[in-house]
Design a protein around this motif. Structure first.
Motif, mmCIF file in Angstrom:
data_model
loop_
_atom_site.group_PDB
_atom_site.id
_atom_site.type_symbol
_atom_site.label_atom_id
_atom_site.label_comp_id
_atom_site.label_asym_id
_atom_site.label_seq_id
_atom_site.Cartn_x
_atom_site.Cartn_y
_atom_site.Cartn_z
ATOM 1 N N TYR A 113 15.577 -26.936 -5.616
ATOM 2 C CA TYR A 113 14.341 -27.148 -6.377
ATOM 3 C C TYR A 113 13.532 -28.299 -5.771
ATOM 4 O O TYR A 113 12.315 -28.188 -5.582
ATOM 5 C CB TYR A 113 14.717 -27.440 -7.829
ATOM 6 C CG TYR A 113 13.579 -27.807 -8.738
ATOM 7 C CD1 TYR A 113 12.678 -26.847 -9.195
ATOM 8 C CD2 TYR A 113 13.413 -29.128 -9.181
ATOM 9 C CE1 TYR A 113 11.637 -27.189 -10.050
ATOM 10 C CE2 TYR A 113 12.386 -29.475 -10.035
ATOM 11 C CZ TYR A 113 11.497 -28.507 -10.464
ATOM 12 O OH TYR A 113 10.468 -28.859 -11.314
ATOM 13 N N LEU A 128 11.451 -25.922 -3.117
ATOM 14 C CA LEU A 128 10.366 -25.489 -3.998
ATOM 15 C C LEU A 128 9.291 -26.558 -4.161
ATOM 16 O O LEU A 128 8.089 -26.270 -4.068
ATOM 17 C CB LEU A 128 10.941 -25.089 -5.356
ATOM 18 C CG LEU A 128 11.987 -23.968 -5.346
ATOM 19 C CD1 LEU A 128 12.444 -23.646 -6.759
ATOM 20 C CD2 LEU A 128 11.433 -22.722 -4.673
ATOM 21 N N ASN A 169 19.121 -21.909 -0.472
ATOM 22 C CA ASN A 169 19.814 -22.998 -1.159
ATOM 23 C C ASN A 169 21.007 -23.463 -0.322
ATOM 24 O O ASN A 169 22.068 -22.865 -0.356
ATOM 25 C CB ASN A 169 20.242 -22.569 -2.563
ATOM 26 C CG ASN A 169 21.006 -21.259 -2.585
ATOM 27 O OD1 ASN A 169 20.669 -20.311 -1.881
ATOM 28 N ND2 ASN A 169 22.061 -21.191 -3.392
ATOM 29 N N ILE A 228 9.718 -20.268 -12.822
ATOM 30 C CA ILE A 228 10.886 -21.158 -12.717
ATOM 31 C C ILE A 228 10.598 -22.234 -13.754
ATOM 32 O O ILE A 228 9.979 -23.249 -13.465
ATOM 33 C CB ILE A 228 11.011 -21.709 -11.285
ATOM 34 C CG1 ILE A 228 11.089 -20.544 -10.301
ATOM 35 C CG2 ILE A 228 12.231 -22.604 -11.145
ATOM 36 C CD1 ILE A 228 10.894 -20.936 -8.862
#
Length: 496
Positions: A443, A447, A482, A321
């Protein structure tokens, strides 16, 4: 994808019946489902034993085993017998799905089955026995509806069977300063995955033994045909072919008690100088034939890739990523053309492990720019840093996902669906412009917040629904996705 490295699902169905209900309700409704599956092209074995008691359960399991079934649909054609129906999940040797009949094919006096009610007690009994089972989002339906749900179960079952039969073979420790690429292997054993850890020297010794292997010319010819003239280094083919044969032979010779294999290999900094090339293109070729090879000894990356392979039935890849999309590219090629904000986009990159079938036509075997800077003399022509497969990744629907064991030994996962945009990257490596709705928030609050590593697995289809069910079946408690703006993350600042 036809690959010997993923299971072939042989799905069976067995009907259950509570003895105070007409057995014909379950038997006839099972036959209706079998007919619906046949009409939809879904191969199904119909167990002739309708289970009313534990002796029936034993007969049904024996029959299903003799028929070669490795996945099972347990069908409540009426209320169902709670003990024997749930013991099917205990004694059957593969993943089980539980569904129930909807009413509507008879009168509601002598023809009512009450399976809607029976499904509740079935779930309760599965829980009491600590038995795992796949139960669809809405597990009640007509024959045609249940046939569709059974078709959705097949890729889930394939992944469960694959994980149970998987060995991950590794070479070398993770590279320095890439701690995130490895993680406690405790979680692998909890899932039933075997691990074989080896030294890079073991791989080098085996590679040298494959020098002058008589199969090398045939592999070289296949590589040249795959890439096309002008898209590869002719002097490099024999070295890469020798390595491909080394990995394939190692997989076959080291499966042991397992049926399926994935690799997690150390690919830098020592590899290119000692082997004479970068392994990326070879890794891409193995991935294309259903044998994932994760870069940088990313064991959970290899596992994630393998699960996606089983679910999608197609080649997968592993990408960093990697970097944000520059504002000028967004303004020129995305804004006004696609319904994504700048922070919905990012670039997924790796040195060249993505299968050529998932890349644009201008892909080619090239050299690793970063490794060339690091390992070869400044200003020199690339030599042993050649061997990457580079080019833009082709536009496609994608699912970005990962199963990971965190530093505390807890399994967790994430899934996000999106697409690769038809936008030129203007960059190097195997790379693409990815778009995932609300990626910026995902993100930050998944993440980063949950400390995932920089590698994510990519399936080239929208398969989040099946992946979610696989992770649930495997017992993963934390499955992130998400979330839309209307659903804030727990760590999202409401005042921001």
């Amino acid at each position: 994808m036809q690959s010997a490295n993923i299971p072939e699902v042989r799905l069976g169905i067995v009907a259950v019946s509570r003895d105070c209900f007409p057995i014909a309700l379950s038997t006839q409704r099972r036959q209706n489902i079998a007919a619906a599956c046949k009409a939809k092209g879904l191969e199904l074995y119909e167990c002739p034993v309708t289970v009313e008691n534990e002796n029936d359960m034993k007969k049904a399991v024996a029959d299903l085993r003799a028929a070669g079934c490795n996945a099972l649909t347990v069908f409540l054609g009426n209320f169902g017998p709670e003990t024997p129906e749930t013991l099917l999940a205990k004694y059957f040797h593969g993943p089980c799905m539980f569904v129930a009949a909807a009413e509507g094919d008879g009168d509601l006096i002598n023809g009512r089955g009450d399976a809607y009610c029976g499904m509740l007690n079935c779930s309760y009994n599965l829980g009491m026995r600590h038995l795992k089972a796949y139960i669809p989002e809405y597990p009640v339906g007509t024959a045609e509806e249940l046939a569709d749900k059974m078709a959705e179960f097949v890729p889930v079952a394939r992944a469960i069977l694959g994980v149970r039969g998987l060995k991950i073979i590794t070479f070398g420790p993770r590279p320095q300063d890439f701690f995130a690429c490895n993680a406690p292997i405790k979680g692998l054993y909890e899932l039933g995955v075997e691990v074989e850890e080896n030294s890079e020297l073991d791989l080098l010794v085996s590679y040298r033994k494959h020098a002058n292997d008589p199969r090398i010319p045939e592999v070289c010819a296949d590589m040249a045909a795959e890439m096309g003239e002008g898209k590869y280094y002719p002097d490099l083919l024999a070295r890469m072919a020798q390595f491909e044969l080394t990995l394939l032979d190692w997989a076959e010779e080291h499966k042991g008690s397992r049926k399926y294999v994935a690799f997690a290999d150390k690919c830098w900094p020592a590899f290119p100088e000692e082997f004479g090339f970068e392994p990326c293109y070879v890794n891409s070729r193995l991935a294309a034939r259903g044998i994932p090879v994760a870069c940088e000894v990313d064991i959970y990356g290899a596992l994630s890739e393998y699960i996606g392979l089983c679910v999608s039935g197609d080649a997968v890849t592993l990408l960093d990523i990697n970097n944000s999309v520059p504002g000028y590219i967004y303004k020129e090629d995305i804004a006004g053309k696609f319904n994504y904000s700048l922070t919905d986009t990012f670039m997924g990159f790796h040195c060249g492990n993505t299968p050529s079938c998932k890349m644009c036509a201008d892909r080619a075997v090239k050299y690793q720019l970063i490794q060339h800077r690091l390992l070869e003399p400044e200003g020199s022509e690339p030599d042993f840093t050649r061997g990457t497969l580079e080019g833009d990744i082709a536009p496609s629907d994608i699912t970005f996902y990962r199963l990971q064991c965190d530093s505390e030994g807890v399994l967790r996962a994430y899934i996000a669906q999106g697409e690769v945009l038809p936008v030129a990257t203007r960059s190097f490596g195997g790379i693409g412009v990815f778009a995932i709705p609300e990626m910026g928030r995902f993100y930050r609050h998944v993440l980063i917040q949950k400390r995932y590593p920089h590698h994510g697995a990519v399936a080239f289809a929208h398969c989040g629904k099946a992946l979610f069910e696989v992770f649930k079946y495997l017992g993963v408690q934390d499955i992130a996705y998400n979330q839309p703006k209307a659903l804030p993350y727990p760590t999202e600042n409401p005042f921001a």
